[in-house]
Every structure is written in structure tokens, then in C-alpha cells.
Design an enzyme around this catalytic site. Structure first.
Site, PDB file in Angstrom:
ATOM      1  CB  THR A  28      31.400  41.289  43.911  1.00 27.11           C
ATOM      2  OG1 THR A  28      31.177  42.669  43.600  1.00 27.11           O
ATOM      3  CG2 THR A  28      31.626  41.185  45.413  1.00 27.11           C
ATOM      4  CB  CYS A  50      31.548  43.921  36.239  1.00 26.45           C
ATOM      5  SG  CYS A  50      29.972  43.428  36.962  1.00 26.45           S
TER       6      CYS A  50
END
Length: 240
Positions: A83, A196
Site C-alpha cells: 500500500t 495507489c
């Protein structure tokens, strides 16, 4: 081959992408029935998202540090935090283990500078776009980072949490992201970082007039390179 530790679940959609990439890249490199040696620990993203939205980053770092220690105990030789946003607590995660955490922003910066670019647009969650933990890491590598205007940032963030994290990939949102990318290019971006992991489910190189840098793929490529070389001593630590 070393064992890659994947600390994911943020969201599980992107972690599945990480797992697939790791195995595809090892198969492509070694051929036949080869696949990646890896350990996957997947957290409950609802707990993490609550800590994000309430600003409890230190608690989130402790939680992920505990998960990272479990990944190491399961036999991982190096660690990927799957992430971008939670790299805000990368130093806490690294401090919880003795194996190296391969920082996602470093893998991305290597690709951008390797392409000869110095000014990039950054798409990601509002935390990644607006806070300095990620942009400063890129800037230390000599990159100028451009982020979208406030209205665009809000929409990019909304699509991530309300759609992509739920596996909902919409053509209307793809068109919105294309427009945001166009505005970044007009502001001087020579390339765009898909900062992202879920954005890679929506945007491909065909959606941008300039090169895009898919952070998940770049992160996994760096990990597979290290795993197949059988060494981690050359990897930068999160706190470097």
C-alpha cells in the site's frame, strides 16, 4: 530464491494484484512451473481505514508492525508493505522487524529517474497526495512532484475508497482520471505516478499521454529481482 513477505489487505483487491504479479514475474523469469516463494499476511482494512480517517497513525503503525513481525516469523527474507498510503508508518514497520522493508517510493523513484524524467504528477489517496511522507521521499531522489487541484484530489480519493477498494471499476471514473491526468500534464508533468495500488485496476498506459508508473508492479519487480538474486543487502531501508 528468497521468500518475499507481503503485508497486505489494504485493500485485498490490490493485494491480490501483488500476489498475481509476484508469481507471474517469477514464472516469466524462470519459466516452467516456477512461482514465487512468498508469505502473505492480510489485515482487516476496515480497522486500518478507521485509524487513517481518525488520524491514529501511531496506532496503525503498531498494528502493522505486529503484522510485519508475524510475516518475518513465517520465514520472509524481505518485506513489502502492499500500500502506498501506509508507507506513512514505514519507519515503525521497519523497526518491528530485522528483515529489510523495500520502500515503495524508492522503487518508484528508481523507475522514474531511470526513464530520464524529473517532473511527475502524483495520483493517490488524499493522504498520499497531500501529506509530505511520500512526496518528500520522492523529492529526496531529485524529483519534482505535482499534485492535482483540490477538487480533483477529492474525486481521485473518493473513487479509490468508494469504488476501487470494493472491486468496482467504472468507465465514468476512468474518464475522470484521464481528465485529471491531462490537467497534470498541462501543469508540467512528464509522467504520472499511480500512487495507489488500486489505481492500477483502473488506469493503464493507454489512458495517459505521458508515461505512467504503476507502483505495485514496480514494487514487486524490485522484490522479485532481490529474491532471485538471493540477496537483500543492497536494498534501502525505510528509514534511509
Amino acid at each position: 530464491m528468497l521468500t518475499i513477505g507481503l503485508l497486505g489487505g489494504m485493500s485485498w483487491e490490490s493485494s491480490a494484484h501483488y500476489y498475481r504479479l509476484a508469481n507471474e514475474l517469477v514464472r516469466d523469469r524462470l519459466g516452467g512451473l516456477h512461482s514465487a516463494r512468498c508469505v502473505l499476511y492480510s489485515v482487516d482494512f476496515a480497522e486500518i481505514e478507521h485509524l487513517q480517517s481518525s488520524g491514529q497513525w501511531e496506532q496503525a503503525g503498531r498494528l502493522l508492525g505486529q503484522a510485519a513481525a508475524a510475516v518475518q516469523a513465517a520465514g520472509a527474507d524481505l518485506l513489502l508493505l502492499c500500500t502506498n498510503t501506509m508507507h506513512k508508518v514505514a519507519d515503525q514497520v521497519q523497526a518491528a522487524v530485522t528483515i529489510p522493508l523495500l520502500h515503495l517510493a524508492d522503487a518508484t523513484a528508481d523507475a522514474v529517474t531511470g526513464a530520464g524524467l524529473h517532473t511527475v504528477g502524483l495520483l493517490g489517496t488524499a493522504f498520499t497526495m497531500e501529506q509530505d511522507f511520500y512526496r518528500d521521499r520522492l523529492a529526496r531522489r531529485g524529483l519534482r512532484v505535482i499534485i492535482p487541484e483540490p477538487r480533483d484530489r477529492a474525486e481521485v480519493h473518493r473513487v479509490i475508497y468508494d469504488e476501487l477498494c470494493l472491486g468496482d471499476v467504472r468507465e465514468t471514473s476512468r474518464q475522470t482520471y484521464r481528465q485529471v491526468i491531462d490537467r497534470l500534464v498541462q501543469s508540467g508533468a512528464q509522467g504520472v505516478i499511480l500512487g495507489c495500488t488500486e489505481i492500477e485496476l483502473l488506469i493503464s498506459p493507454a489512458d495517459s499521454p505521458v508515461p505512467v508508473f504503476p507502483t505495485s508492479r514496480l514494487h514487486v519487480q524490485a522484490a522479485v529481482n532481490a529474491a532471485l538474486q538471493g540477496r537483500t543487502t543492497h536494498l534501502r531501508l525505510a528509514a534511509d
